[in-house]
Scaffold this active site. Structure first.
Site, mmCIF file in Angstrom:
data_model
loop_
_atom_site.group_PDB
_atom_site.id
_atom_site.type_symbol
_atom_site.label_atom_id
_atom_site.label_comp_id
_atom_site.label_asym_id
_atom_site.label_seq_id
_atom_site.Cartn_x
_atom_site.Cartn_y
_atom_site.Cartn_z
ATOM 1 N N SER A 201 99.944 36.647 41.663
ATOM 2 C CA SER A 201 99.365 35.676 42.490
ATOM 3 C C SER A 201 100.212 34.922 43.163
ATOM 4 O O SER A 201 101.361 35.322 44.008
ATOM 5 C CB SER A 201 98.212 34.917 41.902
ATOM 6 O OG SER A 201 97.492 34.362 43.086
ATOM 7 N N ASP A 296 89.528 41.644 45.265
ATOM 8 C CA ASP A 296 90.388 40.660 45.390
ATOM 9 C C ASP A 296 90.549 40.467 46.991
ATOM 10 O O ASP A 296 90.916 41.018 47.927
ATOM 11 C CB ASP A 296 91.846 41.056 44.933
ATOM 12 C CG ASP A 296 92.888 39.942 44.895
ATOM 13 O OD1 ASP A 296 92.328 38.515 45.414
ATOM 14 O OD2 ASP A 296 93.814 40.005 44.260
ATOM 15 N N HIS A 326 90.996 39.669 41.081
ATOM 16 C CA HIS A 326 92.016 39.000 41.332
ATOM 17 C C HIS A 326 91.960 38.297 39.644
ATOM 18 O O HIS A 326 90.964 37.874 39.320
ATOM 19 C CB HIS A 326 92.107 37.953 42.265
ATOM 20 C CG HIS A 326 93.087 36.862 42.290
ATOM 21 N ND1 HIS A 326 94.216 37.409 43.049
ATOM 22 C CD2 HIS A 326 93.615 35.946 41.692
ATOM 23 C CE1 HIS A 326 95.128 36.654 43.134
ATOM 24 N NE2 HIS A 326 94.748 35.486 42.225
#
Length: 359
Positions: A201, A296, A326
């Site tokens: 991320s 996501d 995610h």
């Protein structure tokens, strides 16, 4: 009843929650389906049953978002959530380290498989959390997993967080940490020719930025980038953000909250040190393993970055897990499906290293 619960140490409560969650997610599929509800299908994808059940349980517990009313509460929430899904990764030696940066010494952790005594590839890892939450503890088990199953060393870097340290503090820390590793690779059990970068991320954003910085400034490039559902463009809303911006752990509101704290100046969000996708000079970058999740909000920008890297001649192993969400790499202790995905990622990472060694 609440007074009774308050009297129970939080560590005991988390162990109980973890045991309950593990038991629920291993129920026979017909029973698990009754808990999860009807299958969720979006954009030609079906959400993994275990993941849907996990999201359902989180919703019942009031843990549907990563953001909170203060950064401190968001950080505590992430830490508590990770504790519940810990499964344990034995066989890894962990030692405390520091890395030198322009801001001073930053804490770091070095992970080494116990039976790996010879030098190895070293992965410099930057944790996710929207540049606001996350730390060495929240990503400890993930780093253990990568070290053990990829048979490498991993150095996890505790870079400075916003809003106390907004953009570009994390960028500076990431670049300086990489430079520190190159200069001290032998002491870390590797060599400057065997250093990779990676992250999930926001950490994937920092890893990608480090690879770009190295190529642009004549610094030895990493041998490989491991980019797990990276955030790569803060300047544009893509279709996946509209499709998956609510109900799949990372929400649209979370993303706004994180970005407002990290880079509050909207006009500056196209800076290629933040929106790495916008860098026009991508040729010559280190090879990449780029992972996305089907459900996501960041899916489309990550896959566009993979396409742009490939168009620039950068070797890319791009892999979408269409049934996952995610943050799944941090949840692998929760179910066999998530653990299976992590083993696939490790396999792709090792394949990328093998291609480098053969070149």
């Amino acid at each position: 009843m609440s007074k009774v619960l308050d009297a129970i140490p939080s560590s005991v409560q988390r162990r109980v929650q973890s045991a309950v969650l593990s038991s629920v997610l291993r129920l026979p599929r017909p029973l698990l389906r009754r808990i999860a509800g009807s299958p969720i299908r979006v954009d030609g994808q079906e959400l993994a049953l275990e993941v849907q059940a996990l999201l359902r349980l989180q919703a019942l517990a009031g843990q549907e978002r990563m953001a909170a009313d203060t950064p401190e509460r968001a950080r505590a929430g992430m830490a508590q959530g990770i504790e519940v899904v810990r499964a344990g990764v034995p066989g890894v030696q962990v030692s405390r380290r520091t890395v030198s940066t322009r801001a001073g010494e930053l804490p770091a952790r070095l992970y080494r498989p116990e039976d790996r005594t010879e030098p190895s590839t070293l992965l410099v890892f930057y944790h996710g959390g929207g540049w606001v939450v996350g730390d060495l503890d929240t990503h400890d088990e993930l780093c253990r997993f990568l070290a053990k199953h990829a048979d490498i060393r991993v150095l996890s870097v505790d870079y400075r967080l916003a809003p106390e340290h907004p953009f570009p503090a994390a960028v500076e820390d990431a670049v300086d940490a990489y430079q520190h590793v190159l200069e001290n690779a032998e002491d870390l059990g590797s060599s400057p020719d065997s250093v990779a970068v990676g992250g999930d991320s926001a950490g994937g954003n920092l890893a990608a930025m480090v690879a770009q910085h190295a190529a642009a400034n004549g610094i030895k490039s990493p041998v490989l980038q491991l980019l797990l559902y990276p955030a790569v463009d803060a300047s544009t809303r893509r279709r996946s953000r509209e499709l998956f911006g609510d109900g799949f752990l990372l929400t649209d509101g979370d993303m706004d909250w994180f970005m407002d704290l990290y880079q509050p100046e909207v006009s500056e969000r196209g800076d290629p040190r933040l929106s790495v996708l916008l860098n026009e000079e991508l040729d010559g970058l280190a090879p990449a393993v780029l992972v996305t999740a089907g459900f996501d909000p960041l899916r489309d920008e990550g896959e566009e970055y993979a396409r742009r890297l490939a168009e620039a001649g950068v070797p890319v192993i791009a892999r979408r897990f269409p049934d996952l969400i995610h943050g799944f790499a941090n949840l692998f202790g929760a179910s066999p499906r998530l653990r299976e995905a992590m083993f696939e990622i490790v396999g792709e990472f090792r394949a990328g290293l093998s291609l480098h060694a053969a070149s």
